[in-house]
Design a protein around this motif. Structure first.
Motif, PDB file in Angstrom:
ATOM      1  N   ASP A  74      -4.698  -6.796   3.731  1.00 34.12           N
ATOM      2  CA  ASP A  74      -4.754  -8.219   3.399  1.00 34.12           C
ATOM      3  C   ASP A  74      -3.448  -8.958   3.659  1.00 34.12           C
ATOM      4  O   ASP A  74      -3.303 -10.126   3.295  1.00 34.12           O
ATOM      5  CB  ASP A  74      -5.168  -8.413   1.939  1.00 34.12           C
ATOM      6  N   ALA A 126      -0.556  -8.412   2.297  1.00 28.29           N
ATOM      7  CA  ALA A 126       0.261  -8.589   1.092  1.00 28.29           C
ATOM      8  C   ALA A 126       0.428  -7.288   0.316  1.00 28.29           C
ATOM      9  O   ALA A 126       1.552  -6.833   0.094  1.00 28.29           O
ATOM     10  CB  ALA A 126      -0.352  -9.666   0.188  1.00 28.29           C
ATOM     11  N   ARG A 127      -0.660  -6.670  -0.107  1.00 26.97           N
ATOM     12  CA  ARG A 127      -0.603  -5.591  -1.104  1.00 26.97           C
ATOM     13  C   ARG A 127      -0.501  -4.206  -0.487  1.00 26.97           C
ATOM     14  O   ARG A 127      -0.986  -3.951   0.611  1.00 26.97           O
ATOM     15  CB  ARG A 127      -1.858  -5.640  -1.977  1.00 26.97           C
ATOM     16  N   PHE A 128       0.124  -3.294  -1.257  1.00 24.90           N
ATOM     17  CA  PHE A 128       0.013  -1.870  -0.984  1.00 24.90           C
ATOM     18  C   PHE A 128      -1.362  -1.415  -1.467  1.00 24.90           C
ATOM     19  O   PHE A 128      -1.858  -1.890  -2.499  1.00 24.90           O
ATOM     20  CB  PHE A 128       1.072  -1.068  -1.735  1.00 24.90           C
ATOM     21  N   LEU A 129      -1.967  -0.477  -0.779  1.00 24.74           N
ATOM     22  CA  LEU A 129      -3.284   0.030  -1.144  1.00 24.74           C
ATOM     23  C   LEU A 129      -3.166   1.460  -1.652  1.00 24.74           C
ATOM     24  O   LEU A 129      -2.410   2.269  -1.095  1.00 24.74           O
ATOM     25  CB  LEU A 129      -4.217  -0.016   0.064  1.00 24.74           C
ATOM     26  N   THR A 130      -3.917   1.788  -2.683  1.00 29.04           N
ATOM     27  CA  THR A 130      -3.936   3.151  -3.213  1.00 29.04           C
ATOM     28  C   THR A 130      -4.944   3.969  -2.420  1.00 29.04           C
ATOM     29  O   THR A 130      -6.135   3.675  -2.420  1.00 29.04           O
ATOM     30  CB  THR A 130      -4.313   3.168  -4.701  1.00 29.04           C
ATOM     31  N   ALA A 167       1.296   1.092   2.818  1.00 31.51           N
ATOM     32  CA  ALA A 167       1.966  -0.196   2.966  1.00 31.51           C
ATOM     33  C   ALA A 167       1.940  -0.637   4.424  1.00 31.51           C
ATOM     34  O   ALA A 167       2.464   0.067   5.297  1.00 31.51           O
ATOM     35  CB  ALA A 167       3.407  -0.102   2.489  1.00 31.51           C
ATOM     36  N   ASP A 201       5.859  -4.780  -2.311  1.00 35.58           N
ATOM     37  CA  ASP A 201       4.884  -4.901  -3.400  1.00 35.58           C
ATOM     38  C   ASP A 201       5.349  -4.098  -4.618  1.00 35.58           C
ATOM     39  O   ASP A 201       4.857  -3.006  -4.895  1.00 35.58           O
ATOM     40  CB  ASP A 201       3.511  -4.441  -2.917  1.00 35.58           C
ATOM     41  N   ALA A 208       2.593  -3.085  -7.252  1.00 39.32           N
ATOM     42  CA  ALA A 208       1.767  -1.917  -6.920  1.00 39.32           C
ATOM     43  C   ALA A 208       2.517  -0.623  -7.195  1.00 39.32           C
ATOM     44  O   ALA A 208       1.941   0.350  -7.708  1.00 39.32           O
ATOM     45  CB  ALA A 208       1.323  -1.979  -5.462  1.00 39.32           C
ATOM     46  N   ARG A 265       2.622  -0.055 -10.975  1.00 36.93           N
ATOM     47  CA  ARG A 265       1.322   0.403 -11.483  1.00 36.93           C
ATOM     48  C   ARG A 265       1.113   1.877 -11.175  1.00 36.93           C
ATOM     49  O   ARG A 265       0.614   2.640 -12.014  1.00 36.93           O
ATOM     50  CB  ARG A 265       0.184  -0.426 -10.883  1.00 36.93           C
TER      51      ARG A 265
END
Length: 303
Positions: free
Chosen positions: A172, A174-178, A211, A218, A221, A224
């Motif tokens: 997206d 913007a975000r890091f994804l898990t 990333a 981020d 992220a 979290r």
């Protein structure tokens, strides 16, 4: 499979059709991909020749007239050689542009050290207000190119590479994804490093974050992830080792933590070799990553 750079000219040519603000500035490299576009838009597809300082200056000038310039050449000629123009023509004048590089850290070993730029992201980190995208697959490159062009008048760097993961992920900008969850550490895989990181951490009780947008970093992220995985963090980046170590440390500044930065080493490799040999020499192949991650996180990381 096509490469990220294969997507560049077709995607940007469509953006030229869709948005009258978009302009393209080239320095010979990549011009063959814009032959048709240059015929259609001679005032918005400009080739300045082998003049990289002018490349940035022309892009900044177009931005100051209200256009959204997409500026392209090899990373070493886009960030390193004209860095003063990046700093002043774009940064000091607050002129936005999309810089799109090719050849990444060592994508063309035969070109020698003049065509390598593992320090590009670290160099941009000395300036403020840059967004940096590092796609790991051609599909992601297409998405992030569109994000970059649509980003108002921001300063954006898109780092394209021939190194690629086998499959793209919906990103997206913007975000890091898990990608994987564990309890004994966090590994952040940047762009084309994801496949090697997943292979290296198979059977390890770690969380893997993916990333593709590394600036802004981020921090939310990462924080979290540490809530369940602990505060030992490994960064695996396809450019200079430790480039994002300060950003990770800032994200975790209020808690005890350790950060290991893995990436391209500072020592110049003076034999051309091929890409795989450079990857292995810098310890970025799956086997080497396994040893380094396992050694840092300790025996408790094994499932």
């Amino acid at each position: 499979m096509d490469t990220m750079r294969d997507r560049f000219a077709p995607v940007v040519s469509r953006l030229l059709d869709e948005d009258p603000r978009v302009a393209v500035v080239l320095a010979e490299i990549g011009k063959d991909g814009f032959v048709d576009a240059r015929r259609k838009y001679p005032d918005r597809v400009i080739n300045v020749g082998i003049r990289e300082q002018l490349l940035i200056g022309a892009g900044a000038g177009l931005a100051l007239t209200g256009l959204r310039p997409v500026v392209h050449t090899f990373a070493s000629f886009l960030v390193e050689r004209p860095f003063e123009q990046v700093k002043l023509d774009l940064g000091h004048q607050n002129a936005g542009a999309v810089l799109v590089s090719a050849a990444a850290s060592f994508d063309w070993p035969e070109g020698g050290f003049t065509h390598m730029a593992p320090g590009d992201v670290a160099l941009l980190d000395t300036l403020d207000d840059w967004t940096v995208h590092v796609p790991g697959h051609p599909d992601e490159a297409e998405t992030l190119l569109r994000h970059a062009v649509a980003a108002g008048d921001d300063k954006v760097y898109v780092r394209l590479s021939v190194q690629s993961n086998a499959h793209g992920i919906a990103v997206d900008g913007a975000r890091f994804l898990t990608v994987r969850e564990g309890r004994a550490g966090v590994v952040v895989a940047v762009g084309p490093m994801l496949d090697a990181v997943l292979a290296a951490t198979e059977g390890l009780d770690v969380t893997v974050l993916y990333a593709t947008t590394v600036r802004p970093f981020d921090a939310a992220a990462l924080r979290r992830a540490t809530e369940t995985a602990g505060t030992d963090v490994v960064l695996v980046e396809p450019y200079l080792a430790g480039t994002s170590a300060a950003a990770a440390t800032d994200a975790l500044a209020d808690m005890p933590h350790r950060v290991l930065g893995l990436g391209v080493g500072r020592r110049e490799l003076r034999r051309y070799g091929n890409i795989d040999e450079h990857v292995a020499a810098h310890g970025l192949d799956a086997r080497s990553l396994r040893e380094r991650i396992d050694g840092f996180l300790g025996a408790g990381v094994r499932v």
